[in-house]
Motif scaffolding. Sequence first.
Motif, PDB file in Angstrom:
ATOM      1  N   GLU A  84      -5.390  27.307  11.098  1.00 28.41           N
ATOM      2  CA  GLU A  84      -4.693  26.344  10.235  1.00 28.41           C
ATOM      3  C   GLU A  84      -3.561  27.035   9.490  1.00 28.41           C
ATOM      4  N   ALA A  85      -3.862  28.242   8.978  1.00 25.20           N
ATOM      5  CA  ALA A  85      -2.840  28.987   8.250  1.00 25.20           C
ATOM      6  C   ALA A  85      -1.656  29.274   9.171  1.00 25.20           C
ATOM      7  N   ALA A  86      -1.931  29.619  10.427  1.00 21.44           N
ATOM      8  CA  ALA A  86      -0.846  29.919  11.370  1.00 21.44           C
ATOM      9  C   ALA A  86       0.004  28.677  11.619  1.00 21.44           C
ATOM     10  N   TYR A  87      -0.656  27.525  11.842  1.00 22.25           N
ATOM     11  CA  TYR A  87       0.101  26.274  12.055  1.00 22.25           C
ATOM     12  C   TYR A  87       0.929  25.951  10.827  1.00 22.25           C
ATOM     13  N   ASP A  88       0.302  26.156   9.643  1.00 20.74           N
ATOM     14  CA  ASP A  88       0.986  25.840   8.397  1.00 20.74           C
ATOM     15  C   ASP A  88       2.242  26.693   8.250  1.00 20.74           C
ATOM     16  N   LEU A  89       2.187  27.911   8.786  1.00 19.02           N
ATOM     17  CA  LEU A  89       3.326  28.827   8.674  1.00 19.02           C
ATOM     18  C   LEU A  89       4.205  28.742   9.918  1.00 19.02           C
TER      19      LEU A  89
END
Lengths: 305, 366
Positions: free
Chosen positions: A205-210
């Motif tokens: 999720e953090a990767a998608y968010d970034l």
Amino acid sequence: MQSLTDLEVSLRRADVRRRWWLSLPAMLVVILGGVGPLLIVVVYSFLEAGPYGDVVWKFSGEGWFNVLFERDIFDDTVSIADAHLTILWRSVKLSGITTLLCLIVGFPTAYYMASRGPKARGLLLLLITVPFWTNLLIRTFAIQQLLRAEGLVNVVLMKLRLTDTPVQLLYSDFAILTGMTYVYLPLMVLPLYSTMEKFDFRLMEAAYDLYASRRKALTGVLIPLVKPGMIAGCTLVFIPCLGSYVIPRVLGGGTNLMIGNLIELQFGAGRNWPLGAALSIALVALVMIGLVIFQKNDRSGGDNA
Amino acid sequence: MRDSSDMGESKVLSAVTLAGVAKFFGTFKAIEGIDLTIRQNEFFTLLGPSGCGKTTILRMLAGFETPSSGEILLDGRDISRLGPNQRPVNTVFQNYALFPHLSVAQNIGFALKMLGRPRPEIRDTVEDMLALVQLSGRGDQLVTQLSGGQQQRVALARALAPRPKVLLLDEPLSALDQKLRKTMQIELKRMQRETGITFVFVTHDQEEALTMSDRIAVLSNGALRQVGSPHEIYNHPVDRFVADFIGETNLLTGKVIRQDGDCAHVVLPGGVTIEAQCPHAVSAGSEVTLAVRPEHCTLAGPEAPLSGFIEQVVYFGTDTHFHLRLPGGAPLVLRRQNAADGRALPQQGETVGVALAPSATRVLRD
């Protein structure tokens, strides 16, 4: 360390002694079941072949010589043993492809399993182990039944009018690959699953968010973090594949030999036990070299990340 | 309820607008009927107990969930169907979700790398961000080598590096100890001012919300209860839930005698009539709930109409709490700031006069 009293020192010694005793049964099993037979094989590889199989207790390098070279029966000219190299290369190639296929199929499977709830995970894990409930030979024969001329696959193909006559699926590299991928897939899924289970999916999720795309999140976050599981899975699949005997025997027919079949041939019809033993040790050495290279690569990869 | 801010003005300033947003998980209603305007450059807090739907709203702003109905506008553009990687909104996760295989600098530069920015620009931005969160010189360390507070700063820097229009913070301080949390509250406020980015902060800690926010939205059971400045929320809670959830409150029941404009005359069970703020209309004879903060109750002389029996006196250093029992049997907590002179205070078992400030006593909507 210097502050240890005599009592502590003797207690520690007793502890070490006790640990030796406790690990004795395991050591015995490893020595008698692992190291012992291997030593016998090493010894046999340096003996002379008996006329009707077995060995003659006389030192000889002929077994090892025959791994790579062959002597003509009539004029004793020495040439490279093409057949052995071909079989060895086929073994490495088929094992490599099988490992790749297992990784391609096993990775999404393990990802799916690890991203379920705890209850579903338990059930899926059980389902993955179901094939282990049956004997390898029986499972291999089951694949044979599927692939034979009158088997399910050909029946379906003909019903769909994709082919008029049965396609020759059995006794080919394709059949061996199908069988090995099917049999060794759980050995890929299980270590992959156990690393992915510990993977924190919020990192995705953090990767998608970034602003990472799905592919970037996969290659930049998931794969580097589950790499140990991938390496363990690949090792667990590649090694037994390389030495596999039953699957190429049943599905490859007599013509598509792998190194395991070649070894069996030397102990059976070939009546050349030293050659069989030398081939076995060569296989062990090959696997060990492969593992060392693999481990080295893994460690340097870990440092870079 | 509707956002009380002026719609005409907020349209110009609005960073994020939620219009009629609802989210269902199967048949479970997470949130419903959310109309909310978050202004540009403000520190906005979503406050509520766990399970109130605040995290669902945050996840919809981030793009991890899509609303079941309604729309989310960012600068006037509907973003509710865009993926998390397609909207200029970044998140500071509760557990930080730092990439353990990357260095501090690689974590902070992750988004910029994904956006395909040139290397020198990434390096400069990472340096700026490290300076902003006071971690200069630690770029090459692994994030696993950092303390919790430092990881928190890296998570902030990582989310701020691509300069999002809106920064979402999901209870980022909950894992820190009390002292560090206080420092970070002030730090966060400073970073928000320095960067000029709209912060949307989610918390269940009302004190945290009051300290940092420009405006607060109080939620419960998937619905908005009140939106306003910390001052408004604390001093003018609209209903019983808000009054009870924010700070300490005495809730008293009484019967309305009459209403003069914004002032209601309410008779308490003990027979004493008091005045209270009441901006909404109430009919005479109706039962109402009154809210008054402990610090707005004062000790009065024995001639005061309302009296209380002191059941307990609790000393807190800065102030003293008197737990009183009113004539009708209702409990009331009164807070008195301690003076330096050490004057003798009323003791347990005494009966004292009590005055409730009429401007700070409010009739709540049910």
